[in-house]
Write an enzyme that holds these catalytic residues in place. Structure first.
Site, PDB file in Angstrom:
ATOM      1  N   ASP A  11     -37.181  -7.576  31.700  1.00 10.69           N
ATOM      2  CA  ASP A  11     -38.084  -8.486  30.997  1.00 10.69           C
ATOM      3  C   ASP A  11     -39.364  -8.566  31.825  1.00 10.69           C
ATOM      4  OD1 ASP A  11     -39.007 -10.534  29.198  1.00 10.69           O
ATOM      5  OD2 ASP A  11     -38.391 -12.064  30.634  1.00 10.69           O
ATOM      6  N   SER A  12     -40.364  -9.247  31.287  1.00 12.33           N
ATOM      7  CA  SER A  12     -41.599  -9.450  32.044  1.00 12.33           C
ATOM      8  C   SER A  12     -41.364 -10.354  33.255  1.00 12.33           C
ATOM      9  CB  SER A  12     -42.654 -10.095  31.141  1.00 12.33           C
ATOM     10  OG  SER A  12     -42.205 -11.369  30.717  1.00 12.33           O
ATOM     11  N   TYR A  43     -46.236 -10.617  29.336  1.00 13.08           N
ATOM     12  CA  TYR A  43     -46.508  -9.480  28.457  1.00 13.08           C
ATOM     13  C   TYR A  43     -47.201  -9.918  27.162  1.00 13.08           C
ATOM     14  CZ  TYR A  43     -43.358  -6.154  30.921  1.00 13.08           C
ATOM     15  OH  TYR A  43     -42.759  -5.296  31.818  1.00 13.08           O
ATOM     16  N   GLY A  44     -46.969 -11.195  26.788  1.00 16.28           N
ATOM     17  CA  GLY A  44     -47.355 -11.660  25.449  1.00 16.28           C
ATOM     18  C   GLY A  44     -48.817 -11.477  25.101  1.00 16.28           C
ATOM     19  N   CYS A  74     -36.427  -8.661  26.128  1.00  9.56           N
ATOM     20  CA  CYS A  74     -37.772  -9.204  25.915  1.00  9.56           C
ATOM     21  C   CYS A  74     -38.176  -8.902  24.477  1.00  9.56           C
ATOM     22  CB  CYS A  74     -38.729  -8.527  26.899  1.00  9.56           C
ATOM     23  SG  CYS A  74     -40.450  -8.992  26.673  1.00  9.56           S
ATOM     24  N   ASN A  75     -38.446  -9.940  23.725  1.00  4.71           N
ATOM     25  CA  ASN A  75     -38.857  -9.733  22.326  1.00  4.71           C
ATOM     26  C   ASN A  75     -40.203  -9.021  22.247  1.00  4.71           C
ATOM     27  OD1 ASN A  75     -36.992 -11.600  20.405  1.00  4.71           O
ATOM     28  ND2 ASN A  75     -37.186 -12.482  22.432  1.00  4.71           N
ATOM     29  N   THR A  76     -41.105  -9.358  23.175  1.00  7.04           N
ATOM     30  CA  THR A  76     -42.448  -8.777  23.139  1.00  7.04           C
ATOM     31  C   THR A  76     -42.389  -7.273  23.436  1.00  7.04           C
ATOM     32  OG1 THR A  76     -43.211 -10.905  23.996  1.00  7.04           O
ATOM     33  CG2 THR A  76     -44.798  -9.109  23.981  1.00  7.04           C
ATOM     34  N   GLU A 152     -41.698 -19.452  34.192  1.00  5.87           N
ATOM     35  CA  GLU A 152     -41.892 -18.661  35.428  1.00  5.87           C
ATOM     36  C   GLU A 152     -42.101 -19.584  36.631  1.00  5.87           C
ATOM     37  OE1 GLU A 152     -41.835 -15.208  36.059  1.00  5.87           O
ATOM     38  OE2 GLU A 152     -40.960 -15.104  34.062  1.00  5.87           O
ATOM     39  N   THR A 185     -37.350 -14.609  25.231  1.00  8.84           N
ATOM     40  CA  THR A 185     -36.174 -14.819  26.087  1.00  8.84           C
ATOM     41  C   THR A 185     -36.418 -15.848  27.194  1.00  8.84           C
ATOM     42  OG1 THR A 185     -36.806 -12.878  27.394  1.00  8.84           O
ATOM     43  CG2 THR A 185     -35.197 -12.555  25.622  1.00  8.84           C
ATOM     44  N   HIS A 186     -37.668 -16.236  27.395  1.00  7.00           N
ATOM     45  CA  HIS A 186     -37.915 -17.333  28.332  1.00  7.00           C
ATOM     46  C   HIS A 186     -37.470 -18.681  27.749  1.00  7.00           C
ATOM     47  CE1 HIS A 186     -40.407 -14.438  30.499  1.00  7.00           C
ATOM     48  NE2 HIS A 186     -40.581 -15.320  31.457  1.00  7.00           N
TER      49      HIS A 186
HETATM   50  N1  DGL Z   1     -39.626 -13.002  27.609  1.00  6.92           N
HETATM   51  C1  DGL Z   1     -40.506 -12.284  26.791  1.00  6.92           C
HETATM   52  C2  DGL Z   1     -40.151 -12.263  25.330  1.00  6.92           C
HETATM   53  O1  DGL Z   1     -38.996 -12.325  25.007  1.00  6.92           O
HETATM   54  C3  DGL Z   1     -41.943 -12.123  27.121  1.00  6.92           C
HETATM   55  C4  DGL Z   1     -42.747 -13.241  27.573  1.00  6.92           C
HETATM   56  C5  DGL Z   1     -44.081 -12.762  28.083  1.00  6.92           C
HETATM   57  O2  DGL Z   1     -44.088 -12.079  29.100  1.00  6.92           O
HETATM   58  O3  DGL Z   1     -45.106 -13.060  27.455  1.00  6.92           O
HETATM   59  O4  DGL Z   1     -41.005 -12.138  24.494  1.00  6.92           O
END
Ligand code: DGL
Length: 242
Positions: A11-12, A43-44, A74-76, A152, A185-186
């Site tokens: 994940d990020s 990552y978003g 990570c969804n992104t 974070e 996922t955060h």
């Molecule tokens: N945890 C990540 C997700 O599921 C990304 C969050 C991020 O880095 O912006 O999208």
């Protein structure tokens, strides 16, 4: 897949540990190697090209470590990079997406809230998901990007953290949403606060257990055996919790 190989998860940042937790609950003996790309989080708000490049580099690293499969926790990264990963690597890639389908099936008000990053909500993949599974309900989206930084920083409780959660959740409740999709996922790390704000009538849907189930299906012939080790890497620091 052969036996005793670890599975890679990335994940990020620390968000994907909510997926690692679900994998551990489903497959307790599986050895996991987790990469938090903390030097490049979040990552978003990044370009799809940048997220694809990071996802490819981390996936290569995990397969170089001997991973039998990689879970994009990570969804992104899934929204922006999973097709590219599946074209680039022959091994199984298990990925995630916002749980719109189960939320649409569960809602009683016909209104669901989707909490995610801008990168996820603006992706072609998410739009396709909505067309396929969200057309019978009203979907109210909410970009909760600052929650990623909040998690974070480890701000998971207390008045300030609750206020930040309430600011995003209250408009969804006012709009009549009774089912909230944790599409990043955060966000499961904020689930106690979200549930506290939303109240007992509102369901929270985290796709992590479904991802763990999907991984279990891909790991056939006893390849889930291991020692339950968890090796943690960050692109900032590295640690081994063997
Ligand atoms: N945890 C990540 C997700 O599921 C990304 C969050 C991020 O880095 O912006 O999208």
């Amino acid at each position: 897949m052969s036996t005793h190989l670890p599975v890679g998860v990335f994940d990020s940042g620390v968000g994907g540990l909510s997926v690692a937790r679900a994998i551990r609950a489903r497959l307790p003996d599986l050895d996991l190697i987790y990469v938090a790309d903390s030097a490049h989080a979040p990552y978003g708000a990044k370009s799809a090209a940048a997220v694809r490049e990071r996802s490819r580099a981390i996936t290569r690293f995990l397969f170089d470590q001997g991973a039998a499969a990689v879970v994009v926790a990570c969804n992104t990264a899934t929204a922006m990079a999973v097709e590219d990963l599946r074209e680039s690597f022959a091994q199984p890639i298990v990925a995630m997406e916002p749980a719109v389908k189960p939320a649409a099936a569960a809602t009683r008000t016909g209104r669901i809230g989707v909490l995610a990053t801008a990168g996820t909500l603006e992706s072609v993949r998410y739009r396709r998901l909505l067309q396929d599974h969200g057309s019978q309900v009203k979907v109210i989206e909410r970009v909760c990007h600052h929650w990623v930084d909040q998690v974070e920083r480890g701000e998971l409780s207390g008045a300030t953290a609750r206020a930040a959660v309430a600011a995003e959740i209250e408009p969804l409740l006012e709009a009549g949403a009774d089912t909230l999709v944790l599409g990043c996922t955060h966000f499961p790390w904020l689930a106690p606060l979200i549930a506290d704000v939303a109240g007992p009538e509102v369901a929270l849907i985290d796709p992590a257990p479904a991802v763990a189930e999907q991984l279990a299906r891909r790991l056939i012939n006893g390849s889930t055996a291991g020692h339950g080790a968890l090796t943690l890497y960050s692109s900032r620091v590295a640690a081994d919790e063997g």
